[in-house]
Design a protein around this motif. Structure first.
Motif, PDB file in Angstrom:
ATOM      1  N   ARG A  97      34.052  32.699  41.731  1.00 43.26           N
ATOM      2  CA  ARG A  97      34.340  33.839  40.846  1.00 43.26           C
ATOM      3  C   ARG A  97      33.583  35.035  41.391  1.00 43.26           C
ATOM      4  N   PHE A  98      34.298  36.097  41.711  1.00 41.09           N
ATOM      5  CA  PHE A  98      33.642  37.228  42.388  1.00 41.09           C
ATOM      6  C   PHE A  98      34.124  38.573  41.858  1.00 41.09           C
ATOM      7  N   THR A  99      33.239  39.558  42.018  1.00 39.24           N
ATOM      8  CA  THR A  99      33.568  40.937  41.702  1.00 39.24           C
ATOM      9  C   THR A  99      33.475  41.732  42.992  1.00 39.24           C
ATOM     10  N   LEU A 100      34.591  42.325  43.376  1.00 37.09           N
ATOM     11  CA  LEU A 100      34.682  43.114  44.608  1.00 37.09           C
ATOM     12  C   LEU A 100      34.561  44.586  44.221  1.00 37.09           C
ATOM     13  N   SER A 101      33.598  45.279  44.800  1.00 39.97           N
ATOM     14  CA  SER A 101      33.331  46.661  44.394  1.00 39.97           C
ATOM     15  C   SER A 101      33.310  47.600  45.596  1.00 39.97           C
ATOM     16  N   PRO A 102      34.450  48.202  45.909  1.00 40.28           N
ATOM     17  CA  PRO A 102      34.470  49.202  46.984  1.00 40.28           C
ATOM     18  C   PRO A 102      33.891  50.507  46.459  1.00 40.28           C
ATOM     19  N   MET A 103      32.887  51.037  47.126  1.00 43.13           N
ATOM     20  CA  MET A 103      32.231  52.239  46.636  1.00 43.13           C
ATOM     21  C   MET A 103      32.931  53.485  47.163  1.00 43.13           C
ATOM     22  N   THR A 104      34.160  53.637  46.671  1.00 43.88           N
ATOM     23  CA  THR A 104      35.003  54.776  47.004  1.00 43.88           C
ATOM     24  C   THR A 104      35.873  55.075  45.784  1.00 43.88           C
ATOM     25  N   SER A 105      36.237  56.334  45.642  1.00 47.98           N
ATOM     26  CA  SER A 105      37.081  56.706  44.512  1.00 47.98           C
ATOM     27  C   SER A 105      38.455  56.035  44.604  1.00 47.98           C
ATOM     28  N   SER A 120      29.949  40.400  44.824  1.00 48.94           N
ATOM     29  CA  SER A 120      29.005  39.483  44.178  1.00 48.94           C
ATOM     30  C   SER A 120      29.794  38.359  43.550  1.00 48.94           C
ATOM     31  N   GLY A 121      29.329  37.134  43.742  1.00 46.93           N
ATOM     32  CA  GLY A 121      30.069  36.037  43.140  1.00 46.93           C
ATOM     33  C   GLY A 121      29.307  34.736  43.110  1.00 46.93           C
ATOM     34  N   THR A 122      29.946  33.753  42.510  1.00 47.05           N
ATOM     35  CA  THR A 122      29.343  32.437  42.327  1.00 47.05           C
ATOM     36  C   THR A 122      30.311  31.360  42.808  1.00 47.05           C
ATOM     37  N   PHE A 123      29.856  30.573  43.775  1.00 49.17           N
ATOM     38  CA  PHE A 123      30.596  29.379  44.193  1.00 49.17           C
ATOM     39  C   PHE A 123      30.127  28.218  43.314  1.00 49.17           C
ATOM     40  N   SER A 124      31.072  27.430  42.805  1.00 50.80           N
ATOM     41  CA  SER A 124      30.706  26.326  41.911  1.00 50.80           C
ATOM     42  C   SER A 124      31.516  25.088  42.233  1.00 50.80           C
ATOM     43  N   VAL A 125      30.892  23.946  42.013  1.00 51.95           N
ATOM     44  CA  VAL A 125      31.616  22.675  42.076  1.00 51.95           C
ATOM     45  C   VAL A 125      30.986  21.714  41.071  1.00 51.95           C
ATOM     46  N   GLY A 126      31.820  20.905  40.449  1.00 56.12           N
ATOM     47  CA  GLY A 126      31.305  19.878  39.539  1.00 56.12           C
ATOM     48  C   GLY A 126      31.116  20.330  38.113  1.00 56.12           C
ATOM     49  N   CYS A 127      31.719  21.458  37.716  1.00 58.11           N
ATOM     50  CA  CYS A 127      31.618  21.888  36.323  1.00 58.11           C
ATOM     51  C   CYS A 127      32.399  20.930  35.436  1.00 58.11           C
ATOM     52  N   PRO A 128      31.865  20.651  34.266  1.00 64.00           N
ATOM     53  CA  PRO A 128      32.587  19.764  33.359  1.00 64.00           C
ATOM     54  C   PRO A 128      33.923  20.363  32.953  1.00 64.00           C
ATOM     55  N   GLY A 129      34.914  19.519  32.828  1.00 65.40           N
ATOM     56  CA  GLY A 129      36.202  19.973  32.317  1.00 65.40           C
ATOM     57  C   GLY A 129      37.065  20.703  33.315  1.00 65.40           C
ATOM     58  N   ASP A 130      36.633  20.728  34.570  1.00 61.02           N
ATOM     59  CA  ASP A 130      37.421  21.451  35.573  1.00 61.02           C
ATOM     60  C   ASP A 130      38.665  20.674  35.978  1.00 61.02           C
ATOM     61  N   VAL A 148      26.889  21.973  41.559  1.00 63.99           N
ATOM     62  CA  VAL A 148      26.174  22.922  42.411  1.00 63.99           C
ATOM     63  C   VAL A 148      26.706  24.331  42.169  1.00 63.99           C
ATOM     64  N   VAL A 149      25.788  25.261  42.056  1.00 64.74           N
ATOM     65  CA  VAL A 149      26.134  26.670  41.900  1.00 64.74           C
ATOM     66  C   VAL A 149      25.422  27.449  43.005  1.00 64.74           C
ATOM     67  N   MET A 150      26.157  28.346  43.660  1.00 67.38           N
ATOM     68  CA  MET A 150      25.559  29.183  44.709  1.00 67.38           C
ATOM     69  C   MET A 150      25.994  30.624  44.462  1.00 67.38           C
ATOM     70  N   THR A 151      25.027  31.478  44.145  1.00 70.53           N
ATOM     71  CA  THR A 151      25.344  32.893  43.962  1.00 70.53           C
ATOM     72  C   THR A 151      25.148  33.624  45.286  1.00 70.53           C
ATOM     73  N   VAL A 152      26.074  34.529  45.585  1.00 71.97           N
ATOM     74  CA  VAL A 152      25.983  35.305  46.818  1.00 71.97           C
ATOM     75  C   VAL A 152      26.388  36.754  46.527  1.00 71.97           C
ATOM     76  N   THR A 153      25.615  37.689  47.055  1.00 70.09           N
ATOM     77  CA  THR A 153      26.034  39.092  47.039  1.00 70.09           C
ATOM     78  C   THR A 153      26.107  39.572  48.483  1.00 70.09           C
ATOM     79  N   PHE A 154      27.295  40.019  48.860  1.00 70.94           N
ATOM     80  CA  PHE A 154      27.506  40.571  50.196  1.00 70.94           C
ATOM     81  C   PHE A 154      27.476  42.099  50.119  1.00 70.94           C
ATOM     82  N   SER A 155      26.907  42.725  51.133  1.00 73.38           N
ATOM     83  CA  SER A 155      26.930  44.184  51.224  1.00 73.38           C
ATOM     84  C   SER A 155      27.390  44.538  52.634  1.00 73.38           C
ATOM     85  N   VAL A 156      28.441  45.344  52.723  1.00 75.10           N
ATOM     86  CA  VAL A 156      29.019  45.684  54.026  1.00 75.10           C
ATOM     87  C   VAL A 156      29.175  47.202  54.133  1.00 75.10           C
ATOM     88  N   ASN A 157      28.950  47.712  55.337  1.00 77.02           N
ATOM     89  CA  ASN A 157      29.072  49.159  55.605  1.00 77.02           C
ATOM     90  C   ASN A 157      28.129  49.990  54.742  1.00 77.02           C
TER      91      ASN A 157
END
Lengths: 197, 197
Positions: free
Chosen positions: B14-22, B79-89, B178-187
């Protein structure tokens, strides 16, 4: 039982503020400059900013930064992780003595849509704790939606932040190492004109 | 031991993509449109997008979305979260049968700075698991920095994503949720001109 973590009550929030405008630098710098940061320890790098201190000051600063960044009407996302009980946490411990009221205080009305997830670490009953907090969000009137890997929380910025601070404090009373991820979205064209809870 | 979670091997991001441009709407929509999404289940709401499927397809799609969003040179955070093994998935489980190679494949060279945190849930030895993966990042040559609540990972987009996929798969072999949060920053102007690891 969680037996590998420190017992320091210092709370941290590592966040990435992303104003979706070509003028993003001035929005980020302006929001940090307009926020009173005296009660938190702060460090900014090329990906995120971290603030640390007593819980009430960390939530006060987080709310003020988001408020200042969004009052211009620009679409802004803020993704971050609130944490307490990480092993080896000591930098900024002097700020635990700051017991004054939050210095930024109430902010202007602003519709906020957000999603959060709670991770009580090292506790086999963590799913029960999570379900209790989702029920608490419903009681508070800020619950929006269930979804994979998160729960939607929305409404005015004040009750939204009040919920996050309360739920974080409720969980840390039960388990020593707590992580709460939150992504806020403000002024999004995808909010479909909603401006209240 | 983790005893409250499902055993489904379906992975989510689950991720939020945020281009810093109008022009953020066209960058987000363009990146999703240019990415081949046939091997993942996808849903987008007003805060984030979630993709689900086999691990290799989820990481393939995540990398392609980031690559397409950043090739214009705009400053983008994801920014997002990789997940595996959540109940009810269960939604999207049909995509677990898709055993073909990733359809997006290698992307163009791109310097990526990022920060991640690993949360093996319900496992009392979770800190040991985390320390092993930080050592693994150093072996891979993508480790950048230690910091409160996260570790910095940087370099070209291919070895960075290769590390994230490998570390996520290593940890899920040890613990089911397992949960892994990652925030990428580019340019980012804050990368100070670095364009390689």
């Amino acid at each position: 039982m969680n037996n590998q973590c420190g017992t320091s009550p210092i709370v941290g929030f590592r966040f990435t503020l992303s104003p979706m405008t070509s003028d993003f630098v001035s929005v980020i710098k302006g929001a940090l400059k307009e926020t009173n940061l005296q009660n938190v320890w702060r460090h900014t790098d090329d990906v995120s900013t971290v603030i640390r201190g007593r819980s009430e000051h960390v939530f006060d600063v987080a709310k003020a930064v988001l408020s200042h960044a969004t009052k211009t009407g620009e679409h802004v996302s803020m993704s971050g992780t609130f944490s307490v009980g990480c092993p080896g946490d000591t930098a900024g411990d002097n700020l635990l003595d700051v017991t004054t009221d939050p210095v930024n205080g109430p902010v202007s009305t602003q519709y906020v849509s957000s999603q959060f997830a709670l991770y009580p670490l090292g506790d086999a009953k963590y799913m029960d704790i999570i379900y209790e907090e989702i029920a608490f969000a419903k009681e508070r009137g800020v619950f929006n939606d269930s979804m994979h890997y998160a729960s939607g929380i929305h409404g005015d910025i004040e009750p939204v932040f009040s919920f996050y601070e309360a739920t974080f404090d409720r969980v840390r009373a039960k388990t020593s190492h707590v992580v709460m991820t939150v992504t806020f979205s403000v002024n999004s064209p995808s909010h479909e004109g909603r401006n209240d809870a």
